[in-house]
Design a protein around this motif. Sequence first.
Motif, PDB file in Angstrom:
ATOM      1  N   THR A  73       0.837  -1.197   0.000  1.00 48.77           N
ATOM      2  CA  THR A  73       0.000   0.000   0.000  1.00 48.77           C
ATOM      3  C   THR A  73       0.877   1.254   0.000  1.00 48.77           C
ATOM      4  O   THR A  73       1.843   1.332   0.765  1.00 48.77           O
ATOM      5  N   PRO A  74       0.577   2.254  -0.833  1.00 41.76           N
ATOM      6  CA  PRO A  74       1.382   3.483  -0.843  1.00 41.76           C
ATOM      7  C   PRO A  74       1.416   4.147   0.529  1.00 41.76           C
ATOM      8  O   PRO A  74       0.396   4.205   1.226  1.00 41.76           O
ATOM      9  N   ILE A  75       2.585   4.661   0.897  1.00 41.90           N
ATOM     10  CA  ILE A  75       2.771   5.289   2.205  1.00 41.90           C
ATOM     11  C   ILE A  75       3.312   6.703   2.031  1.00 41.90           C
ATOM     12  O   ILE A  75       4.311   6.913   1.334  1.00 41.90           O
ATOM     13  N   LEU A  76       2.652   7.661   2.685  1.00 42.44           N
ATOM     14  CA  LEU A  76       3.147   9.037   2.769  1.00 42.44           C
ATOM     15  C   LEU A  76       3.766   9.210   4.151  1.00 42.44           C
ATOM     16  O   LEU A  76       3.120   8.971   5.166  1.00 42.44           O
ATOM     17  N   PHE A  77       5.021   9.623   4.192  1.00 41.80           N
ATOM     18  CA  PHE A  77       5.755   9.783   5.445  1.00 41.80           C
ATOM     19  C   PHE A  77       5.707  11.242   5.869  1.00 41.80           C
ATOM     20  O   PHE A  77       6.072  12.139   5.101  1.00 41.80           O
TER      21      PHE A  77
END
Length: 223
Positions: A73-77
Amino acid sequence: MRVLVVEDDLETADYITSSLKAQGHAVDHCDNGKDGFLNALDNDYDVMVFDRMLPRLDGLTLIKSVRGAGIETPILFLSAMDGINDRVEGLLAGSDDYLVKPFSFHELSARLVALARRPPLKTEETVLRVADLEMNLIRRTVSRGGTEVELQPREFSLLEYLIRNADRVVTRTMLLEAVWDFHFDPKTNVVETHISRLRNKVDKPFATELIHTIRGAGYSLHG
């Protein structure tokens, strides 16, 4: 879209979750890395937002744990650390994007939508199968009907190409290029010799023939 937000600062978390919900998105919130990891394991999200400084499991470890569990799943940090090395460290850990605090919600929202639109990553096949023939690319083993078949490296490469092109006709030229990296005709019977050896190991000991000669065209592997 469905979003997981892992953020221990309650004011920031409320700002993100309430704004996303106002846009019609479904949002789950966790205030520590351990609960975030468990939620990521148990649910299907379109995108996830991880803070860097988290209790119980820090953001970098959380990302590595999620990726280690096979979750793509895409992750924004999110992080207040804005140095180049900090960004690189976050991206190398497995995040897809990096946003520095303080941030604009409009930018956050736009990045999440863009991440959610990305096509899912294709996982590389590690086991190839045709009929009762099985090839394990990691262990470099081949078996047929549960019986192990011992192959030389070149035979393995040749069979792999045939399996990946199962039910198609592959020409002698295609095999020379793919298996031997020849971009010219060496004027030898190297292909025919290796096909014969492969048949002796993969076909002859078994009841059904898988490797077929297509007269005037080439070869085809099918059950």
